[in-house]
Enzyme design. Structure first.
Site, PDB file in Angstrom:
ATOM      1  N   GLY A  20       0.675  -1.083  -0.013  1.00 45.27           N
ATOM      2  CA  GLY A  20       0.157   0.039   0.057  1.00 45.27           C
ATOM      3  C   GLY A  20       0.987   1.229   0.058  1.00 45.27           C
ATOM      4  CG  ASP A 170     -13.053   6.144   6.538  1.00 48.30           C
ATOM      5  OD1 ASP A 170     -14.235   6.289   5.817  1.00 48.30           O
ATOM      6  OD2 ASP A 170     -11.801   5.852   6.053  1.00 48.30           O
TER       7      ASP A 170
END
Lengths: 337, 316
Positions: A20, A170
């Site tokens: 990532g 989130d």
């Protein structure tokens, strides 16, 4: 005063692959040389000025360290400070590695075709056991069994965060990590760790954070409460059942309209104060639909729990702790969760 | 992610006592290990070093919210427990004090003047001026020793929870009680004996002591509320209460000693100071509360940085 024998982050870990990248740094799958253990290594450069470790970083790492004791929050195992080639201070966050996330997990089931409700499967199986493809059958049986477990773990992890006065804000399938072998689910991307989320622009058809966003956030409420996370939990619950996003809006307005079409356009009766929120406008007037139209294969108890997670008025929305006590989970074996 | 660091149990105002506040489960992660207190007692030198650094931190923090010095001293104790006392040098003590203070200020998002810190640290000593990088390096060492568990669970974290159990309805009275308990907590941290107790126990004991001082007729009710709380060990609270009581008595005795040359009989003097303290305490806190009402929409738990005049007298 440095302890001898303490390895620097570079010496202690072997980077296996980059998994990532984000604004603040990179994420690697790595192996700890001393133990052979696989970890997720998140590297970030501190934006130093005169103050050394920034307060925000210090606060958020401390929170992650505190939350890591819960089995349903991804564990921050260690924090190491090092220096990069330019002599700048680098922080390595060492997390336990999880091999998949809920988003990938749901997607793998989506490819198996239409959902068949578990009770229908049982009836048909008892009549004509040879009809079904074995793999198809077990895939759906597997998922229906684990639905309760995954939802319970999610509520438990969220309750733990909220018990410390911490909102996630989130929650979405992408940052709910999973271990396929044990079917354990863990909340990730809290605070600083969230900085490592892959940038939205790399996804062509999905706006990551809108789909799970609570209506009060979309309408511009300035004071969040824990209820914003429970709305997200409700959306994830529905998605686990149908394997499709419940409210897939592609703009904030569309997100609201998706919600209003199903739950009815809110007014002062069902949600006192709604018309005073900053982003409130006149909207088309829809009547509420039954949740069973959106999640047809969820049983009555599940629909009740879902409806309590999707209350418009934040203070009326069920809490994570109360959700864990809901009768939907009564027949779940919780001994290992 | 968002959180109210200073009042993490605030969301439990409407929950019954049998809700499971997570802080009770993890407070042990954020205090020095049990043997730290014993190893300190075993060495007069170690005690004096701790006292010196505590004093330095107190000087740095005297104009700030009491949570700040408490947090900094917590870091100090945890650091000493982990690293031992290695550097018997004044400049090393100062560096450690500044680093713990700085980390606590960052955790609480408190801004301070680095220049003021330098001036204070150089007072009475012509030497050490710490480079910014030196402090940062020391901060890194402290962070490593504490494994970045900097969100210490302090007794202040538990005060709103316990005050809620007392069911005092008047906000002004609640604030008076909180302020006095906070003062007691801060004072008691300087004594090694209190380090043996968990933050929740210290909070409960300090509140009971404060309630006994301020609301003696309601004290039995408060005691029952604390005893009924399933997260508190009553016997431990009694022990801690006694330690706190001893510390508070030492405070009175110090004041009496200063006036020992007075012609007034001791017993009359004692009565005089007790009533004086009571009167001034009430007056001071009422004024503070009114002031807060005018200045702020929301009252913070530890916004009151004032000490009662009695304490100031003691500190002279």
């Amino acid at each position: 005063m440095e302890k001898t024998g303490v390895l620097s982050a570079k010496e202690a870990f072997e980077k296996l692959e980059k998994v990532g990248e984000g604004t603040y740094g990179k994420v690697y799958r790595a192996r700890e040389k001393a133990t052979g253990k696989i970890v997720a290594l998140k590297k970030t450069r501190l934006h130093e000025d005169e103050e050394g470790v920034p307060p925000t970083t210090l606060r958020e790492v401390s929170i992650l360290r505190m939350l890591s004791r819960d089995p349903h929050v991804v564990r921050l195992m260690d924090v190491k400070q090092g220096q990069n080639k330019e002599g700048k201070t680098v922080l390595y966050l060492v997390f336990e590695y999880m091999d998949t996330d809920l988003k990938k997990f749901i997607r793998s089931f989506r490819q198996s075709g239409e959902t068949i409700p578990p009770h229908i499967i049982k009836v048909i199986l008892s009549i004509c056991p040879s009809i079904f493809n074995i793999r198809f059958f077990f895939v759906h049986l597997f998922l229906s069994i684990w639905l309760q477990s995954l939802m319970y773990q999610l509520c438990k992890g969220v309750a733990f965060c909220h018990g410390h006065g911490i909102l996630h804000r989130d929650l979405k399938p992408h940052n709910l990590l999973m271990d396929r072998k044990t079917m354990m689910l863990k909340i990730a991307d809290l605070g600083l760790a969230r900085a490592f989320t892959v940038p939205i622009k790399k996804y062509t058809h999905e706006i990551l954070t809108l789909w799970y966003r609570a209506p009060e956030v979309l309408l511009g409420a300035t004071h969040y409460s824990m209820a914003v996370d429970m709305w997200s939990v409700g959306c994830i619950f529905a998605e686990l059942v149908t394997k499709q996003a419940l409210f897939p809006g592609d703009s904030e307005l569309q997100q609201l309209l998706h919600i209003f079409r199903l739950l009815g356009t809110p007014n002062e009766d069902v949600w006192p104060g709604v018309s005073k929120l900053m982003n409130w406008h006149e909207y088309p007037q829809w009547n509420p639909q039954s949740l069973s139209t959106a999640v047809p294969s969820l049983d009555e108890l599940g629909l009740d729990l879902l409806s309590q997670m999707l209350k418009y008025e934040p203070s009326k929305r069920i809490s994570a702790k109360k959700a864990m006590e809901h009768v939907y989970f009564d027949d779940l074996d919780k001994r290992h969760l | 992610m968002d959180f109210d660091l200073e009042n993490p149990l605030g969301n439990f105002h409407d929950l019954p006592c049998d809700a499971v506040p997570s802080l009770f489960l993890i407070e042990s992660d954020h205090i020095p290990p049990p043997n730290y207190c014993q190893s300190l007692k075993a060495s007069d030198f170690d005690i004096s070093v701790r006292r010196d650094v505590v004093s330095l931190i107190s000087q740095l923090s005297c104009t700030f919210d009491p949570v700040l010095p408490y947090l900094a001293i917590n870091y100090l104790d945890r650091f000493l427990a982990n690293q031992g006392i290695l550097q018997p040098k004044p400049w090393a003590n100062k560096l450690l004090a500044v680093s713990c203070f700085s980390l606590a200020a960052k955790m609480l998002k408190t801004e301070y003047s680095a220049t003021d810190v330098q001036v204070l640290m150089n007072h009475g000593d012509g030497g050490a001026i710490f480079e910014t990088q030196t402090i940062q390096r020391m901060e890194g060492i402290v962070l490593g020793a504490l494994q970045w568990r900097m969100r210490s669970i302090t007794p202040f974290s538990f005060i709103p929870f316990f005050v809620n159990l007392f069911r005092l309805k008047d906000p002004a009275l609640r604030q008076v009680l909180k302020d006095r308990a906070s003062e007691i907590i801060l004072k008691s941290q300087r004594e090694i004996k209190v380090l043996e107790f968990k933050p929740s126990t210290v909070a409960a004991s300090a509140l009971l002591y404060a309630s006994h001082e301020l609301f003696p007729f309601q004290y039995p009710c408060f005691l029952r509320a604390i005893s009924d709380c399933s997260y508190i060990n009553k016997e431990t609270v009694v022990q801690c209460y006694n330690v706190i009581q001893d510390i508070a008595r030492e405070e009175y005795e110090s004041v009496l000693n200063i006036n020992s040359t007075s012609d007034t009989p001791v017993n009359v003097l004692d009565e005089h100071f007790l009533s004086l303290e009571s009167e001034k305490t009430n007056g001071t806190n009422v004024v503070v509360t009114q002031e807060q009402d005018f200045k702020r929409r929301k009252t913070t738990d530890y916004g009151n940085n004032r000490r009662v005049p009695f304490s100031h007298f003691h500190q002279c």
